[in-house]
Scaffold this motif. Structure first.
Motif, PDB file in Angstrom:
ATOM      1  N   LYS A   1      14.733  90.592  51.009  1.00 19.16           N
ATOM      2  CA  LYS A   1      13.478  91.335  51.123  1.00 19.16           C
ATOM      3  C   LYS A   1      12.746  91.352  49.787  1.00 19.16           C
TER       4      LYS A   1
ATOM      5  N   LYS B   1       8.957  90.136  50.006  1.00 21.98           N
ATOM      6  CA  LYS B   1       7.940  91.173  49.953  1.00 21.98           C
ATOM      7  C   LYS B   1       7.660  91.571  48.513  1.00 21.98           C
TER       8      LYS B   1
ATOM      9  N   TYR C   1       8.075  95.280  47.721  1.00 23.28           N
ATOM     10  CA  TYR C   1       9.397  95.857  48.035  1.00 23.28           C
ATOM     11  C   TYR C   1      10.039  96.434  46.774  1.00 23.28           C
TER      12      TYR C   1
END
Length: 396
Positions: A113, A117, A120
């Motif tokens: 992640k 992202k 994130y």
């Protein structure tokens, strides 16, 4: 993940056998992978789980290495077993030991992640409410000395206790091997000073009750019990067996070393193998009484058919040994006659195992009694040696 608790016996060799069926390939730590050492219980129906407290021995957690990487992985439990990976973080025993503080709040990161992202930050945090440790490790260097009485007949004759048969060990060899192979594993370097008493030495025929079995008085140490046995057999070819039999010189020999190591870092075990005859009873009693206040134990194995009344008196199980009105501070002598352990079927391996079990049984209590009366507490285990370039890691 499952741990098996086994009773540990100081005085026995405990062989372990594991039978298992491989359902999945087993990982290997040689390639820096992790070993699972604990799984928590599942907390359902909450995004803010609180897990129960659990205990892990330092040895199981990080093998005593306070800076070894400990990885914690967090999963979302699924009934079908396909648990979803939430994230992970790394720490170490040293970090955890700082206790409850900002140091023990960790961000749970999902690497995938984090790459996909940009905004994130983390998948949550994990905090340790309390972390404590109990020191149970006790690092002691047992120093084992071996003394062999050589007074008993011509070793070339089958009637001698020292007879070197091409088919089996003599009584001295069996006693030495039985006890030595168990206790040698408690000595850090397995280098043992081996002395003989009761012989005329070459080249002048001088009688000695404290001579190096390997013929080197400057360095009487032998490599392992096998080295001691080799030195013993070689000495039979070079010395002449001769009386009287005096115990006090070899006891005082070891006591001198023990007297210089009273901090609990070393504990000395003296193994005496004898035919039971003793010529300096009064001096031996005094030596034992003096040694009773030192970090030292004495094991006496009697071989042959002689009466061992004198050895039983030295043992002190029923009546504490004394000398010149002074009683020994503690019982440090354990005596057993080898003939009581001879297996009737001729199984020498079984005889040796029985002997070792009984002759070493009192050592732990004797050791603890010395440490407790002097307020010496166990020290933490030092970090184990890790070869360069081979990091070892642990996974919770």
């Amino acid at each position: 993940v499952r741990k098996f608790l086994l009773d540990y016996f100081f005085e026995e060799r405990q062989n372990l056998r594991f039978d298992f069926r491989i359902e999945k390939p087993l990982g290997s730590n040689e390639d820096s992978t992790f070993t699972i050492c604990h799984k928590t219980e599942v907390i359902k129906n909450t995004l803010d789980p609180v897990w129960q407290a659990f205990k892990i021995p330092v040895r199981a957690l990080c093998n005593g290495d306070y800076d070894r990487t400990i990885k914690v992985e967090v999963y979302d439990w699924d009934r079908d077993g396909g648990h979803d990976f939430i994230g992970e973080f790394s720490t170490s025993y040293r970090e955890l030991s700082r206790g409850q503080s900002q140091f023990n709040v960790y961000e749970v990161i999902n690497p995938k992640k984090k790459v996909k992202k940009k905004r994130y930050l983390n998948s949550g945090t994990v905090s340790f409410e309390m972390f404590y440790f109990i020191i149970k490790n006790c690092i002691i260097n047992y120093t084992v000395s071996v003394e062999v009485s050589l007074v008993y007949g011509n070793p070339a004759q089958p009637t001698s206790l020292h007879y070197m048969s091409p088919y089996q060990l003599n009584a001295y060899g069996m006693a030495l091997k039985a006890v030595g192979e168990i206790i040698q594993d408690y000595d850090s370097d397995k280098m043992f000073p081996a002395l003989g008493f009761g012989a005329k030495l070459p080249p002048d025929g001088r009688v000695s009750h404290e001579f190096a079995l390997n013929g080197n008085p400057q360095n009487p140490y032998c490599a392992g019990i096998e080295g001691v046995m080799e030195a013993y057999y070689q000495s039979l070819k070079s010395v002449q067996l001769y009386g009287p039999t005096n115990f006090s010189p070899v006891i005082n020999h070891v006591a001198r070393y023990a007297a210089s190591e009273k901090d609990g870092s070393q504990y000395f075990v003296l193994l005496i193998i004898t035919d039971g005859v003793i010529s300096d009873m009064a001096q031996t009693k005094e030596s034992i009484v003096n040694a009773a206040c030192l970090p030292m134990s004495i094991i006496i194995v009697g071989v042959g058919p002689a009466e061992f009344d004198a050895m039983v008196e030295l043992d002190g199980d029923e009546v504490r040994i004394s000398s010149r009105g002074r009683c020994a501070e503690r019982d440090i002598v354990q005596f057993v006659p080898f003939r009581d352990y001879i297996d009737r079927t001729g199984n020498h391996i079984l005889s040796m195992a029985r002997l070792a079990k009984d002759v070493l049984a009192e050592i732990p209590d004797q050791f603890l009694s010395y440490m407790r009366t002097r307020g010496i507490k166990p020290s933490p285990a030092p970090p184990p040696y890790t070869p360069p370039g081979q990091p070892l890691q642990t996974q919770i």
